[in-house]
Write an enzyme that holds these catalytic residues in place. Structure first.
Site, mmCIF file in Angstrom:
data_model
loop_
_atom_site.group_PDB
_atom_site.id
_atom_site.type_symbol
_atom_site.label_atom_id
_atom_site.label_comp_id
_atom_site.label_asym_id
_atom_site.label_seq_id
_atom_site.Cartn_x
_atom_site.Cartn_y
_atom_site.Cartn_z
ATOM 1 N N LYS A 1 6.559 16.511 18.135
ATOM 2 C CA LYS A 1 5.571 16.588 19.220
ATOM 3 C C LYS A 1 5.691 17.920 19.954
ATOM 4 C CE LYS A 1 2.714 15.791 22.410
ATOM 5 N NZ LYS A 1 1.274 15.827 22.215
ATOM 6 N N LEU A 2 6.900 18.307 20.307
ATOM 7 C CA LEU A 2 7.093 19.593 20.995
ATOM 8 C C LEU A 2 6.651 20.738 20.083
ATOM 9 C CD1 LEU A 2 10.599 19.173 22.719
ATOM 10 C CD2 LEU A 2 8.349 18.832 23.704
ATOM 11 N N ARG B 1 -5.487 29.602 4.744
ATOM 12 C CA ARG B 1 -4.084 29.408 5.129
ATOM 13 C C ARG B 1 -3.924 29.454 6.642
ATOM 14 N NH1 ARG B 1 -1.758 34.286 1.863
ATOM 15 N NH2 ARG B 1 -3.602 35.121 2.904
ATOM 16 N N GLU C 1 2.018 11.065 21.500
ATOM 17 C CA GLU C 1 0.555 11.054 21.494
ATOM 18 C C GLU C 1 0.026 12.465 21.281
ATOM 19 O OE1 GLU C 1 -1.599 8.486 21.376
ATOM 20 O OE2 GLU C 1 -2.808 10.253 20.942
ATOM 21 N N CYS D 1 0.482 20.022 29.562
ATOM 22 C CA CYS D 1 1.535 19.906 28.554
ATOM 23 C C CYS D 1 1.983 21.178 27.855
ATOM 24 C CB CYS D 1 1.121 18.869 27.521
ATOM 25 S SG CYS D 1 1.061 17.239 28.267
ATOM 26 N N PRO E 1 7.252 15.727 33.985
ATOM 27 C CA PRO E 1 6.958 17.111 34.394
ATOM 28 C C PRO E 1 8.172 18.026 34.266
ATOM 29 C CG PRO E 1 7.260 15.717 36.322
ATOM 30 C CD PRO E 1 7.333 14.810 35.125
ATOM 31 N N GLN F 1 2.489 24.346 28.624
ATOM 32 C CA GLN F 1 3.544 25.115 29.292
ATOM 33 C C GLN F 1 4.811 24.273 29.448
ATOM 34 O OE1 GLN F 1 2.621 27.865 32.433
ATOM 35 N NE2 GLN F 1 4.113 26.906 33.761
HETATM 36 P P1 NAD Z 1 -0.120 11.048 34.278
HETATM 37 O O1 NAD Z 1 0.586 11.718 35.395
HETATM 38 O O2 NAD Z 1 -1.616 11.114 34.204
HETATM 39 O O3 NAD Z 1 0.263 9.489 34.268
HETATM 40 C C1 NAD Z 1 1.559 9.016 34.402
HETATM 41 C C2 NAD Z 1 1.514 7.749 35.265
HETATM 42 O O4 NAD Z 1 2.799 7.138 35.254
HETATM 43 C C3 NAD Z 1 1.184 7.992 36.733
HETATM 44 O O5 NAD Z 1 0.001 7.280 37.089
HETATM 45 C C4 NAD Z 1 2.413 7.490 37.496
HETATM 46 O O6 NAD Z 1 2.100 6.844 38.723
HETATM 47 C C5 NAD Z 1 2.990 6.498 36.515
HETATM 48 N N1 NAD Z 1 4.411 6.222 36.712
HETATM 49 C C6 NAD Z 1 5.438 7.101 36.873
HETATM 50 N N2 NAD Z 1 6.602 6.443 37.009
HETATM 51 C C7 NAD Z 1 6.315 5.117 36.932
HETATM 52 C C8 NAD Z 1 7.113 3.943 36.994
HETATM 53 N N3 NAD Z 1 8.447 4.006 37.128
HETATM 54 N N4 NAD Z 1 6.501 2.750 36.886
HETATM 55 C C9 NAD Z 1 5.156 2.681 36.723
HETATM 56 N N5 NAD Z 1 4.360 3.754 36.660
HETATM 57 C C10 NAD Z 1 4.928 4.974 36.752
HETATM 58 O O7 NAD Z 1 0.519 11.626 32.938
HETATM 59 P P2 NAD Z 1 -0.163 11.742 31.500
HETATM 60 O O8 NAD Z 1 -1.018 12.955 31.421
HETATM 61 O O9 NAD Z 1 -0.728 10.429 31.116
HETATM 62 O O10 NAD Z 1 1.118 12.043 30.608
HETATM 63 C C11 NAD Z 1 2.075 11.054 30.320
HETATM 64 C C12 NAD Z 1 2.982 11.544 29.212
HETATM 65 O O11 NAD Z 1 2.229 11.751 28.012
HETATM 66 C C13 NAD Z 1 3.672 12.884 29.492
HETATM 67 O O12 NAD Z 1 4.956 12.856 28.929
HETATM 68 C C14 NAD Z 1 2.814 13.885 28.749
HETATM 69 O O13 NAD Z 1 3.562 15.009 28.346
HETATM 70 C C15 NAD Z 1 2.377 13.088 27.534
HETATM 71 N N6 NAD Z 1 1.099 13.512 26.947
HETATM 72 C C16 NAD Z 1 0.037 13.813 27.732
HETATM 73 C C17 NAD Z 1 -1.181 14.148 27.152
HETATM 74 C C18 NAD Z 1 -2.382 14.491 27.982
HETATM 75 O O14 NAD Z 1 -3.378 14.898 27.410
HETATM 76 N N7 NAD Z 1 -2.360 14.352 29.295
HETATM 77 C C19 NAD Z 1 -1.315 14.129 25.757
HETATM 78 C C20 NAD Z 1 -0.204 13.798 24.993
HETATM 79 C C21 NAD Z 1 0.998 13.485 25.590
HETATM 80 C C1 UGA Z 2 -3.043 19.546 23.969
HETATM 81 C C2 UGA Z 2 -3.002 19.291 22.457
HETATM 82 O O1 UGA Z 2 -4.188 19.814 21.857
HETATM 83 C C3 UGA Z 2 -2.887 17.797 22.159
HETATM 84 O O2 UGA Z 2 -2.737 17.591 20.758
HETATM 85 C C4 UGA Z 2 -1.661 17.236 22.896
HETATM 86 O O3 UGA Z 2 -1.589 15.843 22.698
HETATM 87 C C5 UGA Z 2 -1.789 17.527 24.373
HETATM 88 O O4 UGA Z 2 -1.912 18.962 24.578
HETATM 89 C C6 UGA Z 2 -0.592 17.100 25.160
HETATM 90 O O5 UGA Z 2 0.483 16.959 24.621
HETATM 91 O O6 UGA Z 2 -0.801 16.958 26.354
HETATM 92 P P1 UGA Z 2 -4.910 19.370 25.860
HETATM 93 O O7 UGA Z 2 -3.939 20.169 26.664
HETATM 94 O O8 UGA Z 2 -5.473 18.149 26.450
HETATM 95 O O9 UGA Z 2 -4.244 18.944 24.469
HETATM 96 O O10 UGA Z 2 -6.147 20.291 25.459
HETATM 97 P P2 UGA Z 2 -6.344 21.456 24.369
HETATM 98 O O11 UGA Z 2 -7.646 21.265 23.729
HETATM 99 O O12 UGA Z 2 -5.179 21.609 23.485
HETATM 100 O O13 UGA Z 2 -6.456 22.751 25.284
HETATM 101 C C7 UGA Z 2 -5.347 23.253 25.991
HETATM 102 C C8 UGA Z 2 -5.722 24.568 26.644
HETATM 103 O O14 UGA Z 2 -5.864 25.597 25.665
HETATM 104 C C9 UGA Z 2 -7.046 24.526 27.408
HETATM 105 O O15 UGA Z 2 -6.936 25.241 28.601
HETATM 106 C C10 UGA Z 2 -8.001 25.200 26.454
HETATM 107 O O16 UGA Z 2 -9.086 25.789 27.109
HETATM 108 C C11 UGA Z 2 -7.105 26.247 25.826
HETATM 109 N N1 UGA Z 2 -7.580 26.706 24.498
HETATM 110 C C12 UGA Z 2 -7.625 25.845 23.459
HETATM 111 C C13 UGA Z 2 -7.956 28.022 24.342
HETATM 112 O O17 UGA Z 2 -7.922 28.828 25.286
HETATM 113 N N2 UGA Z 2 -8.385 28.436 23.113
HETATM 114 C C14 UGA Z 2 -8.435 27.599 22.051
HETATM 115 O O18 UGA Z 2 -8.828 28.049 20.944
HETATM 116 C C15 UGA Z 2 -8.055 26.271 22.223
#
Ligand code: NAD
Ligand code: UGA
Length: 465
Positions: free
Chosen positions: A223-224, A263, A163, A279, A95, A281
């Site tokens: 990724k960022l 494009r 991911e 993610c 976070p 923000q």
């Molecule tokens: P999440 O908060 O849902 O899950 C993280 C888990 O890790 C929690 O359950 C927490 O208890 C556990 N944890 C933390 N420290 C630990 C430790 N030392 N040992 C064991 N468990 C521990 O988070 P998330 O949404 O799965 O995101 C994880 C990462 O993936 C973040 O870096 C996020 O940016 C990235 N990511 C998230 C998404 C998404 O859609 N949520 C997509 C792509 C990438």
């Molecule tokens: C996003 C990316 O799409 C994933 O590829 C990435 O892995 C992930 O973040 C991450 O790193 O956590 P996610 O946040 O789960 O996925 O969902 P999105 O579909 O991207 O939507 C994000 C936000 O944008 C939502 O609030 C959605 O409503 C909004 N959005 C999306 C819009 O307002 N307009 C659009 O056209 C698309």
């Protein structure tokens, strides 16, 4: 060649759970153990009724059902899973920091560091450590440093495998990703071997040409960059939505016209009350922080504007409600349909609904919320987290109900904040009948696209029109 037999994934959240479930389903010869310190979460993953797994994601329960207890395991015994594994995914949360240097911007890497120290303490055999969490560029360097200097002399290879799944479509995204990115030390034989070991896992179901290998730093930064570009598109179209409202243009017509340019492309051009999710923000703030820390202030300012526009859009929508209701919502009941940050997920992190509700509560409105998947306690927890008012006040001024009709009863206004499909099917005339007159509807998702005043029974405001 390194063949992986045992995988451990640290973190059983929105990423760890679904990604490991799919790997286990597609690779039945590999044992996959997902571990977490959160006992409640692990218990829910192990719930006999697979519909009770802690993350709502279409299609996920079927995948878990097939693989669980065959080669997919959920456990709180982190040490045991690390010890046994050849490959360890780190999928813990990263976070935005809420304290100290970089507060409000930098990624908080304390959970990552704890994992590294635990891996170093426990490991007795060589490991491939995979960064699955989204991390600042060059985090792998810090990981390697901790592992090499505090470990038991075993060898570690660090890979970056960010991911790209989106919530609500996670299973489809994992089954058929546009690409899988694997960053590793391609200049050494050991590094190349580690990369190949991970490529082999994904190659069980993903065509090789979609498995992209790069150096570690490119992978981390890509990724960022991907999240920043996606969020930037949403902020760009949202900026246009305000201009549309002033000029008589319609933002959906504009996005269609613009998106048909091959494009530019049509995706991520849907105007909304603002993007949410855990993610976008966080990752942009992280990018801004990294840029600033290298003295790249113009780069930082450029990306920060994406967030500022998003904040503006949420505020602007809430202000529109107040303005339309004769400049006061004090004591008025406002129904919010949807609390999740997008449809088909129970995740509410950074959801626009939280900020719209907070704005209206500051204007002394009474709020009623209905969301098909979000639990009542989560809604209160989200409001409490803002620290704007006491927990008691949030509970007395915000009610959570079980249907849209209940929410709308005696309300002065209804606002659609999440694009749940079921809201399209509502009997809007019935909703109108239940409301206090004059009644108003605010569509923050352009969900009622083809509906007219005649279909719905009353005038409504749709963002960008
Ligand atoms: P999440 O908060 O849902 O899950 C993280 C888990 O890790 C929690 O359950 C927490 O208890 C556990 N944890 C933390 N420290 C630990 C430790 N030392 N040992 C064991 N468990 C521990 O988070 P998330 O949404 O799965 O995101 C994880 C990462 O993936 C973040 O870096 C996020 O940016 C990235 N990511 C998230 C998404 C998404 O859609 N949520 C997509 C792509 C990438
Ligand atoms: C996003 C990316 O799409 C994933 O590829 C990435 O892995 C992930 O973040 C991450 O790193 O956590 P996610 O946040 O789960 O996925 O969902 P999105 O579909 O991207 O939507 C994000 C936000 O944008 C939502 O609030 C959605 O409503 C909004 N959005 C999306 C819009 O307002 N307009 C659009 O056209 C698309």
């Amino acid at each position: 060649m390194t063949r992986i037999k045992n995988i451990c994934c640290i973190g059983a959240g929105y990423v760890g759970g679904p990604t490991m479930a799919v790997i286990a389903q597609k690779c039945p010869e590999i044992n996959v153990t997902v571990v977490d310190i959160n006992e409640e979460r692990i218990a829910a993953w192990n719930d006999e009724d697979v519909e009770n797994i802690p993350i709502y994601e279409p299609g996920l329960s079927a995948v878990v059902k097939e693989a669980r207890d065959r080669n997919l395991f959920f456990s709180t015994d982190v040490d045991a899973a690390i010890d046994k594994a050849d490959m360890i995914f780190i999928s813990v949360n990263t976070p935005t920091k809420t304290y100290g240097i970089g507060k409000g911007m930098a990624a908080d890497l304390k959970y990552i560091e704890l994992c590294a120290r635990q891996i170093a303490r426990v490991s007795k055999t060589d490991k491939i450590v995979v960064e699955k969490s989204t991390l600042p560029v060059r985090t792998a360097e810090a990981l390697k440093n901790i592992l090499d200097n505090t470990g038991n002399g075993v060898n570690y290879q660090i890979l970056s495998n960010p991911e790209f799944l989106a919530e609500g479509t996670a299973v489809g995204d994992l089954m058929e990703p546009d690409r899988v990115l694997i960053g590793g030390d391609l200049d050494t034989e050991e590094g190349q071997e580690a990369v190949n070991a991970l490529v082999d896992i994904y190659a069980h179901w993903i065509p090789r040409e979609r498995l992209l290998t790069t150096n570690v730093w490119s992978s981390e930064l890509s990724k960022l960059t991907a999240n920043a570009f996606l969020a930037q598109r949403v902020s760009s179209i949202n900026a246009m939505s305000e201009l549309c409202e002033k000029t008589g243009a319609d933002v959906n017509e504009v996005s269609k016209a613009v998106g048909m340019d091959s494009r530019i492309g049509p995706k991520f051009l849907k105007s909304s009350v603002g993007f949410g999710g855990s993610c976008f923000q966080k990752d942009i703030l992280n990018l801004v922080y990294i840029s600033k820390s290298f003295g790249l202030n113009d780069v930082a300012d450029y990306w920060e504007q994406v967030i500022l526009m998003n904040d503006h859009q949420k505020r602007r929508f809430a202000a529109k409600i107040v303005q339309t209701l004769f400049n006061t919502v004090s004591g008025k009941k406002i129904a919010l349909l949807g609390w999740a940050f997008k449809k088909d997920t129970n995740d509410t992190r950074e959801s626009a609904a939280i900020y719209v509700a907070d704005y209206l509560l500051n204007e002394q409105a009474e709020i009623v919320v209905y969301d098909p998947k979000v639990k009542t306690e989560q809604i209160y927890a989200d409001l409490d987290y803002l620290n704007t008012r006491s927990s008691e006040e949030n509970r007395s001024r915000v009610k959570v109900v079980n249907t849209s009709y209940e929410a709308a009863k005696d309300a002065h206004a209804v606002a659609i904040l999440t694009e749940w499909d079921e809201f399209k099917e509502l009997d809007w005339k019935k909703i109108y009948d239940e409301m206090l007159k004059p009644a108003f509807l605010f569509d923050g998702r352009r969900l009622l696209e083809r509906k007219t005043k005649e279909d719905i029974g009353f005038e409504f405001y749709a963002i960008g029109s």
